[in-house]
Motif scaffolding. Structure first.
Motif, PDB file in Angstrom:
ATOM      1  N   ALA A 276       3.843  65.213  61.538  1.00  0.00           N
ATOM      2  CA  ALA A 276       4.237  64.774  62.876  1.00  0.00           C
ATOM      3  C   ALA A 276       5.665  64.224  62.867  1.00  0.00           C
ATOM      4  O   ALA A 276       6.457  64.527  63.761  1.00  0.00           O
ATOM      5  N   HIS A 277       6.016  63.457  61.861  1.00  0.00           N
ATOM      6  CA  HIS A 277       7.383  62.925  61.767  1.00  0.00           C
ATOM      7  C   HIS A 277       8.393  64.045  61.498  1.00  0.00           C
ATOM      8  O   HIS A 277       9.491  64.034  62.049  1.00  0.00           O
TER       9      HIS A 277
ATOM     10  N   MET B  90      11.617  65.088  63.827  1.00  0.00           N
ATOM     11  CA  MET B  90      12.987  65.118  63.302  1.00  0.00           C
ATOM     12  C   MET B  90      13.626  66.490  63.457  1.00  0.00           C
ATOM     13  O   MET B  90      14.833  66.589  63.660  1.00  0.00           O
ATOM     14  N   THR B  91      12.853  67.554  63.344  1.00  0.00           N
ATOM     15  CA  THR B  91      13.414  68.901  63.373  1.00  0.00           C
ATOM     16  C   THR B  91      13.198  69.611  64.696  1.00  0.00           C
ATOM     17  O   THR B  91      13.452  70.813  64.790  1.00  0.00           O
ATOM     18  N   ALA B  92      12.757  68.900  65.708  1.00  0.00           N
ATOM     19  CA  ALA B  92      12.498  69.470  67.038  1.00  0.00           C
ATOM     20  C   ALA B  92      11.501  70.631  66.963  1.00  0.00           C
ATOM     21  O   ALA B  92      11.627  71.609  67.688  1.00  0.00           O
ATOM     22  N   GLY B  93      10.559  70.559  66.077  1.00  0.00           N
ATOM     23  CA  GLY B  93       9.517  71.565  65.972  1.00  0.00           C
ATOM     24  C   GLY B  93       9.843  72.723  65.045  1.00  0.00           C
ATOM     25  O   GLY B  93       8.979  73.548  64.782  1.00  0.00           O
TER      26      GLY B  93
ATOM     27  N   ALA C 244      12.079  75.325  56.517  1.00  0.00           N
ATOM     28  CA  ALA C 244      12.432  76.644  55.968  1.00  0.00           C
ATOM     29  C   ALA C 244      13.171  77.488  57.004  1.00  0.00           C
ATOM     30  O   ALA C 244      14.153  78.160  56.676  1.00  0.00           O
ATOM     31  N   ALA C 245      12.743  77.445  58.254  1.00  0.00           N
ATOM     32  CA  ALA C 245      13.427  78.201  59.309  1.00  0.00           C
ATOM     33  C   ALA C 245      14.825  77.657  59.533  1.00  0.00           C
ATOM     34  O   ALA C 245      15.786  78.416  59.731  1.00  0.00           O
ATOM     35  N   PHE C 246      14.968  76.338  59.508  1.00  0.00           N
ATOM     36  CA  PHE C 246      16.285  75.729  59.682  1.00  0.00           C
ATOM     37  C   PHE C 246      17.215  76.123  58.542  1.00  0.00           C
ATOM     38  O   PHE C 246      18.364  76.506  58.760  1.00  0.00           O
TER      39      PHE C 246
END
Length: 65
Positions: A20-21, A25-28, A32-34
């Motif tokens: 959840a955190h 932090m990564t807007a969903g 790995a995708a980022f």
């Protein structure tokens, strides 16, 4: 609105709280995708800087009249 801080999560809920955190932090986006998107952008930027820009006026040789 300020979020009230709580103590450490129960061991059974730790993974759920952690996910959840991370989602907050990564807007969903998954990490790995980022990372993949960033690496793709960096590769394209590097390749575009290495490629000569033939359309730029500085690179055009003047034609004889």
């Amino acid at each position: 609105m300020a979020e009230r801080r709580r103590g450490a999560p129960e061991p059974a809920n730790f993974a759920r709280e952690f996910r959840a955190h991370m989602a907050r932090m990564t807007a969903g986006l998954t990490p790995a995708a980022f990372a993949t998107a960033w690496a793709d952008w960096a590769m394209h930027l590097t390749l575009s800087l290495a490629r000569p820009n033939f359309d730029h006026p500085r690179n055009v040789t003047p034609r004889p009249h």
